[in-house]
Design an enzyme around this catalytic site. Structure first.
Site, PDB file in Angstrom:
ATOM      1  N   ARG A 145      -5.748  -8.799   5.407  1.00 57.16           N
ATOM      2  CA  ARG A 145      -5.096  -7.725   4.799  1.00 57.16           C
ATOM      3  C   ARG A 145      -4.122  -8.084   3.691  1.00 57.16           C
ATOM      4  O   ARG A 145      -3.604  -9.208   3.861  1.00 57.16           O
ATOM      5  CB  ARG A 145      -4.286  -6.814   5.625  1.00 57.16           C
ATOM      6  CG  ARG A 145      -5.091  -6.153   6.704  1.00 57.16           C
ATOM      7  CD  ARG A 145      -5.917  -4.954   6.151  1.00 57.16           C
ATOM      8  NE  ARG A 145      -6.458  -4.324   7.244  1.00 57.16           N
ATOM      9  CZ  ARG A 145      -7.864  -3.454   7.214  1.00 57.16           C
ATOM     10  NH1 ARG A 145      -8.519  -3.766   6.234  1.00 57.16           N
ATOM     11  NH2 ARG A 145      -8.100  -2.951   8.147  1.00 57.16           N
TER      12      ARG A 145
ATOM     13  N   GLU B   2      -4.458  -1.143  -2.463  1.00 59.32           N
ATOM     14  CA  GLU B   2      -5.769  -0.848  -2.641  1.00 59.32           C
ATOM     15  C   GLU B   2      -5.980   0.499  -3.178  1.00 59.32           C
ATOM     16  O   GLU B   2      -5.641   1.341  -2.469  1.00 59.32           O
ATOM     17  CB  GLU B   2      -6.738  -1.292  -1.605  1.00 59.32           C
ATOM     18  CG  GLU B   2      -6.563  -2.850  -1.370  1.00 59.32           C
ATOM     19  CD  GLU B   2      -7.306  -3.472  -0.107  1.00 59.32           C
ATOM     20  OE1 GLU B   2      -8.103  -2.765   0.290  1.00 59.32           O
ATOM     21  OE2 GLU B   2      -7.272  -4.352   0.142  1.00 59.32           O
TER      22      GLU B   2
ATOM     23  N   HIS C  44     -12.232  -5.738  -2.053  1.00 58.42           N
ATOM     24  CA  HIS C  44     -12.280  -5.472  -0.628  1.00 58.42           C
ATOM     25  C   HIS C  44     -13.873  -5.044  -0.242  1.00 58.42           C
ATOM     26  O   HIS C  44     -13.969  -4.210   0.433  1.00 58.42           O
ATOM     27  CB  HIS C  44     -11.327  -4.431  -0.066  1.00 58.42           C
ATOM     28  CG  HIS C  44     -11.037  -4.490   1.373  1.00 58.42           C
ATOM     29  ND1 HIS C  44      -9.930  -3.720   1.862  1.00 58.42           N
ATOM     30  CD2 HIS C  44     -11.956  -4.888   2.305  1.00 58.42           C
ATOM     31  CE1 HIS C  44      -9.974  -4.005   3.251  1.00 58.42           C
ATOM     32  NE2 HIS C  44     -10.602  -4.737   3.628  1.00 58.42           N
TER      33      HIS C  44
END
Lengths: 315, 315
Positions: free
Chosen positions: A234, A263, A281
């Site tokens: 993360r 994000e 991601h």
């Protein structure tokens, strides 16, 4: 009649096709549920699907008075307020290990791409500089893998798969995690000691208060000017401002990042670095990983609606 | 007084520093030696260093009447006319295995980067399309590695290192080579059978008349629309026109190429494909590999000037 399930995070529709064949999906698509659906409709919702990184505080749970199951699509559940869920008697489930191979593969891909300067190399061919015989300072010879020290931070399913993969490149593998395991890799007592030792730090630790921005200026300094950091966990685990400073000052040699603190808004400064590989991601984004994660979601929801404990509960 | 050694191919000067400390280097830098040096000077040259891929016919050997040793920097020697050398009583040496880890690492890097669409993924982050929420058709979920069938064509030092590395990604590994070895990988009787079976063809075979353009339209067709080809050997092994057609028609899914038929001039058509990763022949380009290749060159030259057989002769 199929059971109703709220989709809380914004997911590509393709990912929910299989689940939609089994349940009636109310897709809030990342908006507060009350903005999208009537209060009455939400009052009967007993289960929801969320992405583990999406913030899900008690205040949102309170808009869903019948909610008793929060099912995370994927391994993470750091966005879910577990204390609030427990207080409200809501079970939380995830998809443990379902995307581990896919995420570990991306971690190694980022490491290899960053350490071999694949982006500048491809650009050098495409822009004609190779054909023109122009020198490319970005493509000077760098260290290879044999003997390279790889530090894996976090030794869950993903960390183990990263370790097994990188070891095949004739590297030395070390790790730090809260628990020491019976594994053929060198154990370090702290993240600091691991970073002092290794040349590539692979972040595979679970996000949470304990790991918030632990990869900071001090850790990056210990990695050193030949060092790389790779993050597929993360964004919150890295102090992004410190990382940008370390890249600007050549405190480290490069980075591979699949995750960012906010994000989909990685810091603009990161996009200026040619020695960094950035991906949106996509760690768990393979057909196999999605199928396995959907299996877990369906198993969790089936168990819940059958009145049984979740198949994959977060503990 | 140091012995004279002619440098025949164009090498970055940095690669010759160590060798230059031991020998007097006459650097033709890729030009015909007679264009750069006087006939008299060349008449006393007994040894030369070349890149294995550079064409070195008997006619060039004839401009060096005292030549008795051709030392290839690297593993390959496909550009050297071995028959012509033998007729002239010239020994040929190379650097076997010295760059194997580095080349195998790049092969796996290219495979991972191509199959996970790392270039379009990085571009998607950098150009702001991720932040803008624009869809990216190039980034749809694709097959992951577990269970992927990797076909290794050629089982020398590089092929073995590729096989060991990709096996760590939970793949199945098969191979075709002239010789069947006692290895834990499935053996195929032909390149055609291997290509029919595998999803990624990794070309690690030695270049030569036998392997000239053997990866042709038929082989690419057998790889299929989910298939990839990775080449770190020599460009001559692939029929480049057939490869371009296969990419244009989606006969295959993508490619990773470090070598091209005419270097440094890869076909312009290749640079149009986003599903291709192109690198400028950097397989052996790591500090470790260069050090190991230079060790071999020095060992070969030392042996030769001491009147002994080459340390690493081409057989």
């Amino acid at each position: 009649m199929p059971e109703k399930v709220l989709i809380y995070s914004k997911f590509p529709k393709a990912l929910m096709v299989r689940i939609g064949q089994r349940f009636e999906l109310l897709d809030a698509a990342g908006k507060p549920p009350l903005e999208v659906f009537a209060k009455e409709e939400l009052s009967s919702v007993r289960a929801m699907i969320t992405a583990g990184g999406t913030q899900l505080p008690g205040s949102v749970m309170d808009t869903l008075p019948s909610l008793r199951a929060i099912i995370c699509y994927g391994t993470g559940y750091d966005g879910v307020d577990l204390v609030a869920a427990k207080e409200r008697n809501i079970a939380v489930g995830n998809s443990p290990g379902a995307n581990a191979a896919s995420v570990a593969d991306l971690a190694v891909t980022l490491m290899l791409a960053a350490t071999r300067r694949i982006l500048p190399a491809d650009e050098f061919v495409r822009n004609g500089n190779w054909a023109a015989g122009k020198p490319s300072p970005l493509l000077r010879a760098l260290s290879g893998n044999p003997g390279r020290r790889i530090g894996v931070y976090g030794m869950g399913e993903i960390g183990r798969k990263i370790a097994g993969r990188v070891a095949a490149f004739e590297t030395e593998v070390g790790y730090f995690s809260r628990t020491r395991y019976d594994l053929p890799y060198r154990y370090f007592e702290s993240l600091e000691a691991l970073s002092e030792w290794c040349g590539v730090l692979m972040i595979a630790v679970r996000a949470g208060a304990e790991t918030h921005r632990v990869v900071d200026a001090n850790i990056l300094q210990k990695l050193g000017s030949e060092g790389y950091v790779v993050n597929i966990s993360r964004g919150s685990v890295i102090d992004e401002a410190a990382l940008i400073a370390a890249l600007q000052n050549n405190t480290i040699a490069g980075a591979g990042l699949d995750v960012f603190e906010k994000e989909p808004h990685p810091p603009g400064a990161l996009t200026a670095f040619p020695n960094v590989v950035l991906t949106p991601h996509i760690g768990g984004h393979t057909q196999d990983a999605h199928a396995a994660m959907q299996d877990c979601v369906v198993a969790n929801l089936d168990a819940f609606f059958a009145g049984q404990p979740l198949a994959y509960p977060v503990r």
